[in-house]
Design an enzyme around this catalytic site. Structure first.
Site, PDB file in Angstrom:
ATOM      1  N   GLY A 158       0.671  -1.038  -0.015  1.00  0.00           N
ATOM      2  CA  GLY A 158       0.076   0.077  -0.117  1.00  0.00           C
ATOM      3  C   GLY A 158       0.761   1.235  -0.028  1.00  0.00           C
ATOM      4  O   GLY A 158       1.974   1.096  -0.438  1.00  0.00           O
ATOM      5  N   CYS A 159       0.263   2.208   0.539  1.00  0.00           N
ATOM      6  CA  CYS A 159       1.011   3.489   0.555  1.00  0.00           C
ATOM      7  C   CYS A 159       2.550   3.344   1.096  1.00  0.00           C
ATOM      8  O   CYS A 159       2.402   2.766   2.363  1.00  0.00           O
ATOM      9  CB  CYS A 159       0.298   4.542   1.489  1.00  0.00           C
ATOM     10  SG  CYS A 159       1.076   6.034   1.414  1.00  0.00           S
ATOM     11  N   PHE A 160       3.582   3.787   0.649  1.00  0.00           N
ATOM     12  CA  PHE A 160       4.840   3.494   0.908  1.00  0.00           C
ATOM     13  C   PHE A 160       5.097   4.541   2.058  1.00  0.00           C
ATOM     14  O   PHE A 160       5.895   4.083   3.255  1.00  0.00           O
ATOM     15  CB  PHE A 160       5.932   3.921   0.146  1.00  0.00           C
ATOM     16  CG  PHE A 160       5.877   5.106  -0.853  1.00  0.00           C
ATOM     17  CD1 PHE A 160       5.254   6.212  -0.621  1.00  0.00           C
ATOM     18  CD2 PHE A 160       6.279   4.976  -2.258  1.00  0.00           C
ATOM     19  CE1 PHE A 160       5.358   7.217  -1.257  1.00  0.00           C
ATOM     20  CE2 PHE A 160       6.400   6.117  -3.077  1.00  0.00           C
ATOM     21  CZ  PHE A 160       5.775   7.042  -2.499  1.00  0.00           C
TER      22      PHE A 160
END
Length: 177
Positions: A11-13
């Site tokens: 997902g979002c880093f």
């Protein structure tokens, strides 16, 4: 000292840096893009789904302090391994969960860990996280590095999108053994 690397997409880093960075034996965590076809993609290109890349973190670690197997276990605890369409509020192929393995030893560890997680029957759905060979990794723009330190308020909003609640529900000490 020998340093090895691990690459994970979950997902979002922004949300993947802190849990690894705060773990003993980690030398460096870098946010970036991997798994696509366009060299040196920008955040805007990846977000527009035009490159095939996913947001990921590349981790440099000392295997004498933390093993790759321990990092894989920590990775599971940051993700919803049953959701192939993204992670939490972040939807799309650029947020897909992937363990990018560097060679047969990492592949064996990742696949065994995935099987063990599935056999635990901790989740109602199958474990769908992909295991793929390492591909070129392109560092994200500087504004995305260390995001949790630079933008704590925005980071808290991101975590409120479901990740923190999911982790608390599924990765308590009782379920993680």
């Amino acid at each position: 000292m020998t340093i090895e690397t691990a690459t994970f997409a979950g997902g979002c880093f922004w949300c993947m840096v802190q849990p690894f960075e705060e773990h003993p034996g980690i030398q460096k965590v870098l946010s970036g893009y991997t798994g696509g076809t366009v060299p040196n993609p920008t955040y805007e290109q990846v977000k527009a789904h035009t490159t095939g890349h996913t947001e990921a973190v590349k981790i440099w670690f000392d295997p004498a302090v933390v093993t790759y197997a321990q990092l894989v276990e920590l990775y599971w605890q940051q993700t919803d391994p049953t959701d192939a369409g993204g992670q939490f509020q972040d939807r799309g192929d650029n947020y897909r969960p992937v363990i990018f393995v560097d060679g047969p030893a990492q592949r064996q560890i990742a696949e065994a860990s995935k099987r063990a997680l599935q056999e635990k029957e901790q989740f109602d759905r199958p474990i769908v996280t992909q295991i793929q060979p390492v591909q070129p990794f392109y560092p994200a723009e500087e504004r995305h590095q260390q995001f949790y330190k630079k933008n704590p308020r925005r980071m808290a909003e991101q975590e409120a999108g479901g990740r923190a609640a999911f982790v608390a529900q599924h990765w308590t000490k009782e379920t993680n053994h």
